[in-house]
Write an enzyme that holds these catalytic residues in place. Structure first.
Site, PDB file in Angstrom:
ATOM      1  N   LYS A  44      -0.253   5.606   8.536  1.00  0.00           N
ATOM      2  CA  LYS A  44       0.453   5.929   7.288  1.00  0.00           C
ATOM      3  C   LYS A  44      -0.529   6.056   6.140  1.00  0.00           C
ATOM      4  O   LYS A  44      -0.452   6.991   5.327  1.00  0.00           O
ATOM      5  CB  LYS A  44       1.494   4.842   7.003  1.00  0.00           C
ATOM      6  CG  LYS A  44       2.229   4.959   5.675  1.00  0.00           C
ATOM      7  CD  LYS A  44       1.649   4.048   4.592  1.00  0.00           C
ATOM      8  CE  LYS A  44       1.786   2.593   4.926  1.00  0.00           C
ATOM      9  NZ  LYS A  44       1.265   1.708   3.852  1.00  0.00           N
ATOM     10  N   LYS A  48      -7.006   1.964  -2.954  1.00  0.00           N
ATOM     11  CA  LYS A  48      -6.662   1.372  -1.651  1.00  0.00           C
ATOM     12  C   LYS A  48      -6.629   2.436  -0.560  1.00  0.00           C
ATOM     13  O   LYS A  48      -7.084   2.206   0.574  1.00  0.00           O
ATOM     14  CB  LYS A  48      -5.311   0.664  -1.734  1.00  0.00           C
ATOM     15  CG  LYS A  48      -4.810   0.082  -0.400  1.00  0.00           C
ATOM     16  CD  LYS A  48      -5.761  -0.968   0.144  1.00  0.00           C
ATOM     17  CE  LYS A  48      -5.405  -1.365   1.573  1.00  0.00           C
ATOM     18  NZ  LYS A  48      -4.092  -1.972   1.715  1.00  0.00           N
ATOM     19  N   THR A  51       0.856  -1.193   0.000  1.00  0.00           N
ATOM     20  CA  THR A  51       0.000   0.000   0.000  1.00  0.00           C
ATOM     21  C   THR A  51       0.887   1.235   0.000  1.00  0.00           C
ATOM     22  O   THR A  51       1.557   1.533   0.992  1.00  0.00           O
ATOM     23  CB  THR A  51      -0.919   0.020   1.238  1.00  0.00           C
ATOM     24  OG1 THR A  51      -1.778  -1.113   1.191  1.00  0.00           O
ATOM     25  CG2 THR A  51      -1.771   1.285   1.245  1.00  0.00           C
TER      26      THR A  51
END
Length: 283
Positions: free
Chosen positions: A238, A170, A95
């Site tokens: 994150k 995502k 990701t």
């Protein structure tokens, strides 16, 4: 089918094991070599460097923790670029942000290789069960060649077009997930402080229009302050940060996501980053 696999964290290890158990020949690499042991016991080979894995395998999957790790594995000494060439495919399932994916894609294609970004929606249990949702973008031919592997790793795969679209999708998904987890945490705390039973709240939620598997799975453990890491909180934060940056780029106001991100940052400052992202409840 022979596949290389770079990165054996919580997700990568489960995914590589699934490939092995379904008849794929797998060569693995991880910065911490000891993490390869269980894979070797299941029949995997070990590559000494990312470059050596690329050299051995026509297709190589990467599942890494963040953009800096994804870039390092490609561009550093003994990295992917040293051996990628015509006919070889590189599939990054980490990701990351769209810019990181684009940098990797450009470098791979300049060397004659072909690239697919394919981040996944799902955490430890779906990875173990082969029930991930795969969000792929990039080289369509590579996507079609990887479908046998994707069918083992996930319950559904999407092809989303040009490089960057998988990364963006995502981030949007994980941003929504982080907001939901923050809201559930506040709701549980409010119920408790108001003299209500937290499990009863979960039971009520599960019978209504906002019922969802995440609340049902995570809620009972949250009540017990039990947070075994299926998806580490530091990675959720994150992803919130990267999603907010995507919002900045597109002038999208995201006040709910911004507030949730602050809660996850607070949790990291409390030393909870390696616990499950549901540990935001402690904030």
């Amino acid at each position: 089918m022979e596949v290389g696999f770079l990165g054996l964290g919580i997700m990568g290890k489960a995914m590589a094991l699934n490939l092995l158990r379904n008849g794929f020949r797998v060569t693995v690499w991880n910065r911490t070599l000891s993490k390869c042991k269980e894979l070797v016991e299941q029949g995997a080979y070990v590559g000494e460097t990312p470059a050596s894995v690329i050299n051995k395998c026509k297709y190589t999957i990467a599942m890494l923790s963040d953009p800096s790790a994804a870039l390092s594995v490609v561009f550093d000494k003994d990295g992917v670029l040293e051996q990628i060439c015509s006919g070889k495919g590189y599939i990054d399932m980490s990701t990351v942000d769209a810019d990181t994916s684009s940098k990797i894609s450009e470098a791979i294609t300049e060397k004659g290789g072909y690239f697919l970004e394919a981040p996944v929606s799902g955490s430890k249990k779906p990875a173990e069960d082969g029930q991930l949702v795969i969000l792929a973008a990039g080289e369509k031919a590579l996507y079609e060649e990887m479908i046998p592997a994707f069918n083992v790793l996930g319950k559904k795969s999407f092809f989303l077009g040009q490089v960057g679209n998988g990364a963006k999708m995502k981030l949007v998904v994980n941003m929504i997930m982080g907001c939901m987890m923050s809201a559930l945490s506040e709701g549980l705390s409010l119920a408790d402080r108001s003299g209500l039973n937290e499990q009863t709240l979960l039971d009520v939620l599960d019978l209504g229009g906002i019922a969802n598997p995440m609340f049902k799975l995570k809620g009972p453990a949250m009540i017990q302050s039990n947070y075994p890491p299926a998806f580490p909180l530091k990675h959720q934060q994150k992803d919130m940060r990267l999603a907010l940056a995507l919002g900045d780029e597109n002038a999208v106001s995201m006040p709910v996501a911004a507030a949730a991100n602050e809660a996850f940052k607070k949790a990291r400052s409390m030393g909870l980053g390696d616990l499950d992202f549901s540990a935001v409840h402690e904030v």
